[in-house]
Write an enzyme that holds these catalytic residues in place. Structure first.
Site, PDB file in Angstrom:
ATOM      1  N   THR A 193      -5.768   1.539   9.484  1.00  0.00           N
ATOM      2  CA  THR A 193      -4.843   2.586   9.956  1.00  0.00           C
ATOM      3  C   THR A 193      -5.527   3.596  10.865  1.00  0.00           C
ATOM      4  O   THR A 193      -4.955   4.031  11.881  1.00  0.00           O
ATOM      5  CB  THR A 193      -4.215   3.324   8.752  1.00  0.00           C
ATOM      6  OG1 THR A 193      -3.416   2.408   7.998  1.00  0.00           O
ATOM      7  CG2 THR A 193      -3.330   4.461   9.209  1.00  0.00           C
ATOM      8  N   ASP A 248      -0.296  -5.296   3.194  1.00  0.00           N
ATOM      9  CA  ASP A 248      -0.827  -4.093   3.831  1.00  0.00           C
ATOM     10  C   ASP A 248      -0.212  -4.059   5.221  1.00  0.00           C
ATOM     11  O   ASP A 248      -0.570  -4.859   6.082  1.00  0.00           O
ATOM     12  CB  ASP A 248      -2.364  -4.130   3.900  1.00  0.00           C
ATOM     13  CG  ASP A 248      -2.936  -2.774   4.317  1.00  0.00           C
ATOM     14  OD1 ASP A 248      -4.157  -2.551   4.106  1.00  0.00           O
ATOM     15  OD2 ASP A 248      -2.187  -1.942   4.870  1.00  0.00           O
ATOM     16  N   ILE A 265      -0.453  -2.006   7.766  1.00  0.00           N
ATOM     17  CA  ILE A 265      -1.464  -1.775   8.801  1.00  0.00           C
ATOM     18  C   ILE A 265      -2.807  -1.604   8.082  1.00  0.00           C
ATOM     19  O   ILE A 265      -3.063  -0.553   7.492  1.00  0.00           O
ATOM     20  CB  ILE A 265      -1.174  -0.525   9.663  1.00  0.00           C
ATOM     21  CG1 ILE A 265       0.214  -0.583  10.315  1.00  0.00           C
ATOM     22  CG2 ILE A 265      -2.267  -0.387  10.741  1.00  0.00           C
ATOM     23  CD1 ILE A 265       0.579   0.651  11.135  1.00  0.00           C
ATOM     24  N   ASP A 266      -3.641  -2.635   8.141  1.00  0.00           N
ATOM     25  CA  ASP A 266      -4.989  -2.491   7.598  1.00  0.00           C
ATOM     26  C   ASP A 266      -5.889  -2.074   8.757  1.00  0.00           C
ATOM     27  O   ASP A 266      -5.976  -2.779   9.755  1.00  0.00           O
ATOM     28  CB  ASP A 266      -5.452  -3.808   6.974  1.00  0.00           C
ATOM     29  CG  ASP A 266      -6.777  -3.631   6.283  1.00  0.00           C
ATOM     30  OD1 ASP A 266      -6.859  -2.797   5.361  1.00  0.00           O
ATOM     31  OD2 ASP A 266      -7.764  -4.272   6.679  1.00  0.00           O
ATOM     32  N   GLU A 307       0.827  -1.219   0.000  1.00  0.00           N
ATOM     33  CA  GLU A 307       0.000   0.000   0.000  1.00  0.00           C
ATOM     34  C   GLU A 307       0.854   1.258   0.000  1.00  0.00           C
ATOM     35  O   GLU A 307       0.500   2.259  -0.644  1.00  0.00           O
ATOM     36  CB  GLU A 307      -0.918   0.000   1.223  1.00  0.00           C
ATOM     37  CG  GLU A 307      -1.784   1.257   1.300  1.00  0.00           C
ATOM     38  CD  GLU A 307      -2.836   1.213   2.376  1.00  0.00           C
ATOM     39  OE1 GLU A 307      -2.867   0.253   3.180  1.00  0.00           O
ATOM     40  OE2 GLU A 307      -3.666   2.156   2.394  1.00  0.00           O
ATOM     41  N   ASP A 313      -5.817  -4.750   0.699  1.00  0.00           N
ATOM     42  CA  ASP A 313      -6.787  -4.872   1.786  1.00  0.00           C
ATOM     43  C   ASP A 313      -7.330  -6.296   1.895  1.00  0.00           C
ATOM     44  O   ASP A 313      -7.625  -6.776   2.980  1.00  0.00           O
ATOM     45  CB  ASP A 313      -7.984  -3.936   1.546  1.00  0.00           C
ATOM     46  CG  ASP A 313      -7.641  -2.455   1.617  1.00  0.00           C
ATOM     47  OD1 ASP A 313      -8.050  -1.718   0.699  1.00  0.00           O
ATOM     48  OD2 ASP A 313      -6.971  -2.054   2.585  1.00  0.00           O
TER      49      ASP A 313
HETATM   50  C1  LIP Z   1      -9.137   0.405   5.151  1.00  0.00           C
HETATM   51  C2  LIP Z   1      -9.953  -0.839   4.945  1.00  0.00           C
HETATM   52  C3  LIP Z   1     -11.408  -0.573   5.321  1.00  0.00           C
HETATM   53  C4  LIP Z   1     -11.946   0.482   4.433  1.00  0.00           C
HETATM   54  C5  LIP Z   1     -11.145   1.734   4.621  1.00  0.00           C
HETATM   55  C6  LIP Z   1      -9.678   1.510   4.311  1.00  0.00           C
HETATM   56  P1  LIP Z   1      -6.587   1.036   5.403  1.00  0.00           P
HETATM   57  O1  LIP Z   1      -7.812   0.145   4.817  1.00  0.00           O
HETATM   58  O2  LIP Z   1      -9.451  -1.887   5.717  1.00  0.00           O
HETATM   59  O3  LIP Z   1     -12.221  -1.713   5.194  1.00  0.00           O
HETATM   60  O4  LIP Z   1     -13.285   0.697   4.732  1.00  0.00           O
HETATM   61  O5  LIP Z   1     -11.648   2.710   3.747  1.00  0.00           O
HETATM   62  O6  LIP Z   1      -9.509   1.169   2.947  1.00  0.00           O
HETATM   63  O7  LIP Z   1      -6.674   2.347   4.711  1.00  0.00           O
HETATM   64  O8  LIP Z   1      -6.776   1.183   6.872  1.00  0.00           O
HETATM   65  O9  LIP Z   1      -5.347   0.264   5.044  1.00  0.00           O
END
Ligand code: LIP
Length: 268
Positions: A94, A89, A91-92, A73, A216
């Site tokens: 974030t 990713d 940190i998914d 990412e 993601d």
């Molecule tokens: C997030 C996703 C989440 C989505 C957010 C964002 P990030 O990823 O895990 O489901 O709704 O818009 O994309 O930005 O925290 O890596």
């Protein structure tokens, strides 16, 4: 010509790196959130730890698997010389990480010749490790995952998420408004990778999101598929990802597709 990697070994590597990366981001949070920048909007944040964790993963993958590609990412695409590409990713979730909400994850998927064959999603705050390799089943730690058995969409607990650009969020909100009265209830957990893993273990019945990126969902959708769930990939279609129990996933996807306005375009 290098031998085709063993998916089980790739899963093991993803698990090992996910656990180590998870420890890095959990223990380094205080310092890791001091420097916060933004990307596509003022609410699309990237912390110093997002970048540091992805750098860690890239370095470890290059040491363990020289020549493999990495698609992350924060650092983008590094081409593969082996046919193997890691989709990460760091940190998914974030925003959850930034606010101290425990639902965030490290997601690492291994793709061979364009097909994801192994993956791990680690939830650092609980040390839970979701993992799978193709044909090997899905697990949370050593517990086999099989999803839930809802009777209908109307009785399904459904999770979703939203993007960071206001125009897209309004469209996603309009779509949710069309669905909300047709399901048991909605959950917005804030990490797609965890949403999908929660579906794999039956904590929710289905998940959808319109406009996600591969980092993601790449690992978590393999875990969900190996748990026996139906996965409707957004790739090459209308950008809609649906993951759920076989009894409801197709009906939910159909319900959603009828309410996605073509004028909204396809999320990038
Ligand atoms: C997030 C996703 C989440 C989505 C957010 C964002 P990030 O990823 O895990 O489901 O709704 O818009 O994309 O930005 O925290 O890596």
């Amino acid at each position: 010509m290098n031998a085709r990697p063993d998916p089980a070994a790739m899963r093991d590597l993803a698990v090992d790196l996910g656990i180590r990366a998870g420890r890095l981001i959990r223990e380094g949070r205080t310092e890791g959130i001091r420097d916060v920048q933004t990307k596509t909007s003022d609410v699309d944040v990237v912390t110093a730890m997002d970048k540091a964790c992805e750098s860690f993963l890239i370095a470890e993958l290059q040491a363990a698997r020289p020549g493999d590609g990495v698609y992350g990412e924060e650092h983008g695409e590094r081409s593969s010389e082996t046919g193997v590409r890691w989709i990460v990713d760091p940190i998914d979730g974030t925003v959850n990480y930034l606010y101290g909400i425990p639902d965030y994850a490290v997601s690492i998927a291994c793709e061979i010749d364009g097909v994801v064959v192994a993956g791990a999603v680690v939830r650092p705050e609980s040390d839970e490790v979701y993992h799978a390799y193709v044909g090997g089943g899905a697990f949370r730690d050593d517990v086999a995952l099989h999803g839930s058995t809802p009777q209908s969409v109307a009785l399904s607990l459904v999770a979703t998420g939203f993007g960071y650009v206001a125009t897209r969020r309004r469209q996603q909100g309009a779509l949710l408004a069309k669905v909300l009265g047709s399901v048991r209830d909605i959950r917005r957990i804030g990490s797609a990778a965890l949403d999908i893993c929660y579906a794999a273990e039956g904590r929710i019945d289905a998940y959808y999101e319109w406009g996600l990126h591969a980092w993601d969902f790449a690992a978590a959708t393999l875990i969900a598929a190996e748990a026996g769930l139906t996965v409707r990939s957004p790739v090459h279609e209308d950008g809609l990802l649906v993951v759920g129990a076989p009894a409801v996933a197709d009906d939910l996807a159909q319900l959603l597709r009828t309410h996605i306005d073509p004028a909204w375009g396809v999320p990038d």
